[in-house]
Write a protein that holds these residues in place. Structure first.
Motif, PDB file in Angstrom:
ATOM      1  N   TYR A  25       0.834  -1.210   0.000  1.00 29.72           N
ATOM      2  CA  TYR A  25       0.000   0.000   0.000  1.00 29.72           C
ATOM      3  C   TYR A  25       0.868   1.259   0.000  1.00 29.72           C
ATOM      4  CZ  TYR A  25      -3.262   3.626   1.310  1.00 29.72           C
ATOM      5  OH  TYR A  25      -3.989   4.787   1.312  1.00 29.72           O
ATOM      6  N   LYS A  28      -0.770   2.756  -3.057  1.00 36.39           N
ATOM      7  CA  LYS A  28      -1.936   3.538  -2.577  1.00 36.39           C
ATOM      8  C   LYS A  28      -3.280   2.992  -3.083  1.00 36.39           C
ATOM      9  CE  LYS A  28       0.735   6.980  -0.953  1.00 36.39           C
ATOM     10  NZ  LYS A  28       2.009   6.270  -1.183  1.00 36.39           N
ATOM     11  N   LEU A  56      -5.988  -2.857  -1.334  1.00 40.19           N
ATOM     12  CA  LEU A  56      -4.929  -3.359  -0.449  1.00 40.19           C
ATOM     13  C   LEU A  56      -5.249  -3.034   1.011  1.00 40.19           C
ATOM     14  CD1 LEU A  56      -1.788  -2.252  -2.480  1.00 40.19           C
ATOM     15  CD2 LEU A  56      -2.366  -4.606  -1.895  1.00 40.19           C
ATOM     16  N   GLU A  57      -5.753  -1.828   1.215  1.00 33.91           N
ATOM     17  CA  GLU A  57      -6.064  -1.382   2.576  1.00 33.91           C
ATOM     18  C   GLU A  57      -7.197  -2.226   3.181  1.00 33.91           C
ATOM     19  OE1 GLU A  57      -7.282   2.664   2.746  1.00 33.91           O
ATOM     20  OE2 GLU A  57      -6.482   2.905   4.753  1.00 33.91           O
ATOM     21  N   ALA A 106      -0.816   1.324   7.317  1.00 28.91           N
ATOM     22  CA  ALA A 106       0.153   0.438   6.648  1.00 28.91           C
ATOM     23  C   ALA A 106       1.422   0.294   7.499  1.00 28.91           C
ATOM     24  CB  ALA A 106       0.500   0.996   5.272  1.00 28.91           C
TER      25      ALA A 106
END
Lengths: 233, 241
Positions: A133, A137, A141-142, A206
């Motif tokens: 991430y 960004k 993924l988050e 992250a």
């Protein structure tokens, strides 16, 4: 040991051909099963067996997470390196082959250890997703990172409960004040903090996932190898 | 009135949770480095935590006092936030989703209660016993060690044991029990288990008599905690789909 060495090679070459990651997992699973058959018990005592199990758990859990990603190549490449590194560490560690003390021959202990390492694997995957991430960004993924932590937290809590029940049956108390228990509390409080701090979305989250896995590694290896506790190797 | 409002807002705030969880983490970290080098902690399990902690010099255990204080604030904060959440969201249709975090919180509070009860009432006694040994475990009860069986393998490792005990009050036998690995004898809140055994020259067992009043609360708390998390994960999956 040949199976373990082959799985190490497969993980490493998975950087070029992803199916080798699955082959590595199958070989490692076969090694764990063969160790279990040889010892006549669950092979999860000492760094050799537990690290091999951790590597296999990371590889296994990475599959559903990887297939939910757009950029799965980078993810599987990092997983290949991580699993190869853990497998190498396992190969370098001395195997614990002596019979288990009677208090360890219970399914409470077995579930306690299995769940703990499965949760460690999920925290490891969250760290990998967190590091990706920071570069990409991507909100997917988050989201996956949060899910890995939530499921890992659930398994970790279950592991602590099973450990508590086992300790009560074996030693008459569900809580012993040793460095391992303190570090376990640190880990639990850390992920409780992370799950509550939802407005820190993005980079802080992250970084926390990466820091969390560093605490996992210290709780598992650092405390067991360096400090005297109820969980010393 | 303003002070009351301030206190209420303080305990209803998620920022309070995070700040105090952060402080808790730091105190645990400090303790994790102080504890291994301090011999006083080896005596920690023999008497209730509250009695033990009062006898220790503050410079060694200030972090433990800190943990107790921080956990007290987090407990009140958890209770306030749960009640507030139920009041605010009581009209939502997916009540399981509303209730799941509160079940987790309740589980956490039960675990804290368990530690509190154990801190005031837990104790531990060790004694080397032989067949025929008698140990007074309370004012009116004596533990009698009837028989010690030790199984040893070819290499000399202890593989199993069976210790038959009975609890006697006056001339009456109240309970007969067998202690085995992971199978303690439980009698009126006492948990009796074997810590170690010596087969030669005479069979000797290191018997441990524990009192752990928080055990059942800890178990109940753990079960509630897991139920809450499982509901939360299941609902999150449903919402994500």
């Amino acid at each position: 040991m040949t199976l373990l060495a082959l799985s190490f090679g497969s993980y490493l070459f998975a950087l070029w051909k992803r199916p080798l990651l699955y082959l590595g997992l199958i070989l490692q699973a076969a090694y764990i099963v063969s160790r279990g058959a040889e010892l006549g018990r669950l092979p999860l005592v000492g760094p050799h067996d537990t690290i091999a199990f951790l590597a296999a758990s990371i590889a296994a859990f990475s599959i559903p997470f990887g297939y939910a990603l757009r950029n799965r190549n980078s993810f599987f490449n990092i997983i290949a390196v991580v699993t190869a590194a853990f497998t190498a560490f396992s190969m370098l560690s001395k195997a614990h082959n002596s019979p288990l003390p009677p208090v360890l021959k219970t399914f409470w202990f077995e579930f306690h250890v299995v769940l703990a390492f499965m949760s460690y694997a999920l925290f490891g995957i969250a760290a990998v997703l967190g590091s990706m991430y920071l570069k990409e960004k991507d909100t997917v993924l988050e989201g996956l990172q949060y899910r890995a932590i939530l499921i890992g937290y659930c398994l970790f809590t279950l592991s602590m409960i099973f450990g508590g029940i086992w300790a009560y049956l074996a030693w008459g108390t569900y809580w012993v004040w040793t460095p391992k228990e303190l570090w376990t509390s640190i880990l639990w409080a850390f992920y409780s903090f992370q799950l509550h701090a939802q407005w820190w979305a993005g980079r802080p989250m992250a970084y926390m996932s990466i820091l969390g896995f560093a605490i996992v590694l210290f709780t598992y290896l650092g405390v067991s190898l360096l400090m005297k506790s109820s969980h010393s190797f | 009135m303003n002070i009351l409002r301030y206190i209420l807002n303080f305990f209803l705030s998620l920022k309070t949770t995070l700040w105090f969880l952060g402080i808790l983490l730091i105190l645990f970290l400090v303790g994790a480095f102080i504890m291994p080098g301090n011999k006083a902690f080896q005596q920690l399990h023999s008497i209730p935590l509250i009695d033990w902690i009062q006898k220790q010099p503050v410079k060694d255990i200030w972090w433990l006092w800190g943990i107790i204080g921080v956990l007290a604030v987090i407990a009140v904060n958890t209770l306030f936030c749960s009640v507030d959440s139920i009041i605010k969201k009581r009209k939502v249709t997916q009540w399981l989703l509303l209730i799941a975090p509160q079940i987790i919180h309740m589980g956490f509070l039960f675990m804290l209660l368990a530690h509190l009860l154990s801190a005031f009432g837990a104790s531990q006694r060790n004694a080397n016993v032989m067949e025929g040994s008698r140990l007074r475990i309370s004012d009116d009860t004596i533990l009698n060690v009837e028989k010690i069986d030790i199984e040893i393998d070819y290499y000399g490792y202890v593989t199993a044991w069976k210790v038959d005990v009975n609890y006697i009050s006056g001339n009456e036998t109240l309970q007969t029990d067998r202690i085995m690995p992971n199978t303690p004898s439980v009698f009126k809140g006492f948990n009796v288990n074997i810590r170690n055994l010596k087969p030669h020259p005479q069979k000797i067992a290191l018997l441990q008599v524990n009192r752990e009043p928080g055990a059942m609360w800890a178990l109940a708390g753990g079960v509630l905690f897991i139920i809450g998390i499982v509901i939360l994960i299941a609902f999150k999956r449903k919402i994500d789909k």
